[in-house]
Design a protein around this motif. Sequence first.
Motif, PDB file in Angstrom:
ATOM      1  N   THR A 171     -23.381-113.342  -0.365  1.00  0.00           N
ATOM      2  CA  THR A 171     -23.385-114.663  -1.372  1.00  0.00           C
ATOM      3  C   THR A 171     -22.986-114.226  -3.199  1.00  0.00           C
ATOM      4  OG1 THR A 171     -25.130-116.089  -2.384  1.00  0.00           O
ATOM      5  CG2 THR A 171     -25.534-113.420  -1.950  1.00  0.00           C
ATOM      6  N   THR A 172     -22.387-115.590  -3.542  1.00  0.00           N
ATOM      7  CA  THR A 172     -21.962-115.741  -4.206  1.00  0.00           C
ATOM      8  C   THR A 172     -22.646-116.134  -5.602  1.00  0.00           C
ATOM      9  OG1 THR A 172     -20.215-117.548  -4.201  1.00  0.00           O
ATOM     10  CG2 THR A 172     -19.591-115.678  -4.185  1.00  0.00           C
ATOM     11  N   LEU A 182     -25.544-120.865  -5.549  1.00  0.00           N
ATOM     12  CA  LEU A 182     -25.878-119.513  -4.233  1.00  0.00           C
ATOM     13  C   LEU A 182     -25.423-119.582  -2.942  1.00  0.00           C
ATOM     14  CD1 LEU A 182     -29.554-117.842  -5.520  1.00  0.00           C
ATOM     15  CD2 LEU A 182     -27.126-116.753  -5.855  1.00  0.00           C
ATOM     16  N   THR A 183     -24.359-119.124  -3.720  1.00  0.00           N
ATOM     17  CA  THR A 183     -23.282-119.769  -2.082  1.00  0.00           C
ATOM     18  C   THR A 183     -23.014-118.550  -0.558  1.00  0.00           C
ATOM     19  OG1 THR A 183     -21.565-120.876  -3.428  1.00  0.00           O
ATOM     20  CG2 THR A 183     -21.324-120.365  -1.724  1.00  0.00           C
ATOM     21  N   PHE A 184     -23.518-119.291   0.205  1.00  0.00           N
ATOM     22  CA  PHE A 184     -23.575-117.999   1.006  1.00  0.00           C
ATOM     23  C   PHE A 184     -22.602-118.174   2.353  1.00  0.00           C
ATOM     24  CE2 PHE A 184     -27.798-117.720  -0.188  1.00  0.00           C
ATOM     25  CZ  PHE A 184     -28.432-116.848   0.129  1.00  0.00           C
ATOM     26  N   ALA A 185     -21.137-117.030   2.228  1.00  0.00           N
ATOM     27  CA  ALA A 185     -20.480-117.577   2.403  1.00  0.00           C
ATOM     28  C   ALA A 185     -20.319-117.908   4.410  1.00  0.00           C
ATOM     29  CB  ALA A 185     -19.589-115.390   2.708  1.00  0.00           C
ATOM     30  N   LYS A 186     -21.459-117.131   4.728  1.00  0.00           N
ATOM     31  CA  LYS A 186     -21.203-117.844   6.203  1.00  0.00           C
ATOM     32  C   LYS A 186     -22.755-118.482   6.619  1.00  0.00           C
ATOM     33  CE  LYS A 186     -18.898-113.622   7.639  1.00  0.00           C
ATOM     34  NZ  LYS A 186     -19.130-112.274   7.626  1.00  0.00           N
ATOM     35  N   ARG A 243     -22.314-123.042   3.300  1.00  0.00           N
ATOM     36  CA  ARG A 243     -23.322-123.043   2.366  1.00  0.00           C
ATOM     37  C   ARG A 243     -23.895-122.605   1.282  1.00  0.00           C
ATOM     38  NH1 ARG A 243     -22.072-125.739   6.119  1.00  0.00           N
ATOM     39  NH2 ARG A 243     -23.177-126.374   8.196  1.00  0.00           N
ATOM     40  N   ALA A 244     -24.307-123.641   0.529  1.00  0.00           N
ATOM     41  CA  ALA A 244     -24.696-123.367  -0.882  1.00  0.00           C
ATOM     42  C   ALA A 244     -26.361-123.648  -0.848  1.00  0.00           C
ATOM     43  CB  ALA A 244     -24.418-123.708  -1.549  1.00  0.00           C
ATOM     44  N   ILE A 245     -27.335-123.080  -2.454  1.00  0.00           N
ATOM     45  CA  ILE A 245     -28.577-123.455  -2.300  1.00  0.00           C
ATOM     46  C   ILE A 245     -28.349-123.465  -4.388  1.00  0.00           C
ATOM     47  CG2 ILE A 245     -30.699-122.811  -2.954  1.00  0.00           C
ATOM     48  CD1 ILE A 245     -30.458-121.588  -0.610  1.00  0.00           C
ATOM     49  N   LEU A 274     -32.679-115.786   4.238  1.00  0.00           N
ATOM     50  CA  LEU A 274     -31.455-115.556   4.684  1.00  0.00           C
ATOM     51  C   LEU A 274     -30.814-114.358   4.428  1.00  0.00           C
ATOM     52  CD1 LEU A 274     -31.756-119.451   2.889  1.00  0.00           C
ATOM     53  CD2 LEU A 274     -30.458-118.522   5.185  1.00  0.00           C
ATOM     54  N   VAL A 275     -31.569-113.989   2.957  1.00  0.00           N
ATOM     55  CA  VAL A 275     -30.388-112.532   3.169  1.00  0.00           C
ATOM     56  C   VAL A 275     -30.652-111.496   3.969  1.00  0.00           C
ATOM     57  CG1 VAL A 275     -30.445-110.513   1.273  1.00  0.00           C
ATOM     58  CG2 VAL A 275     -30.754-112.714   0.088  1.00  0.00           C
ATOM     59  N   ARG A 276     -31.552-111.883   4.705  1.00  0.00           N
ATOM     60  CA  ARG A 276     -31.793-110.475   5.220  1.00  0.00           C
ATOM     61  C   ARG A 276     -31.192-111.254   6.647  1.00  0.00           C
ATOM     62  NH1 ARG A 276     -36.466-109.430   3.425  1.00  0.00           N
ATOM     63  NH2 ARG A 276     -37.481-111.257   4.099  1.00  0.00           N
ATOM     64  N   ALA A 277     -30.956-112.793   7.255  1.00  0.00           N
ATOM     65  CA  ALA A 277     -29.771-112.824   8.009  1.00  0.00           C
ATOM     66  C   ALA A 277     -28.727-112.586   8.084  1.00  0.00           C
ATOM     67  CB  ALA A 277     -30.439-114.258   8.782  1.00  0.00           C
ATOM     68  N   ALA A 278     -28.099-112.783   6.537  1.00  0.00           N
ATOM     69  CA  ALA A 278     -26.654-112.691   5.943  1.00  0.00           C
ATOM     70  C   ALA A 278     -25.999-111.207   6.631  1.00  0.00           C
ATOM     71  CB  ALA A 278     -26.943-112.593   4.955  1.00  0.00           C
TER      72      ALA A 278
END
Length: 128
Positions: free
Chosen positions: A60-61, A71-75, A96-98, A114-118
């Motif tokens: 994430t960024t 927070l944008t998750f690349a995938k 997708r972003a939060i 979500l972080v662990r899934a990423a």
Amino acid sequence: MTTDGPTPSQLIDLKIESLPDWRGETLARMRKLIHEADPEVEETWKWRGVPVFEHSGILTTAEVYKAAVKLTFAKGASLPDPKGLFNASLEGNARRAIDIPQGAEIDEAAFKALVRAAVELNMAKKKK
């Protein structure tokens, strides 16, 4: 290899310190949750000032805007989101972003999931 400037982690520290309002607090809190979810996360600094959290690729960024910390998750489109944390960039093919506005509460357990899934997704793609 030698570096002549601050490390990415130090740059993120400086970014948080430069935001003496709710945005700095929010960025610090989300950073802490990312590290709790993935103790092996690597902090990087890209695109002229964007904190990036990586593990076998970008997780994430963390961009800071006037009205939200994003927070944008690349995938993100490939990640399970049963609690519906993603609330921005929903039309993208991959990301997708939060968006976290002032005063918003985040389901910490769902965010860590979500972080662990990423991480798992990045690791699976790396093995292929």
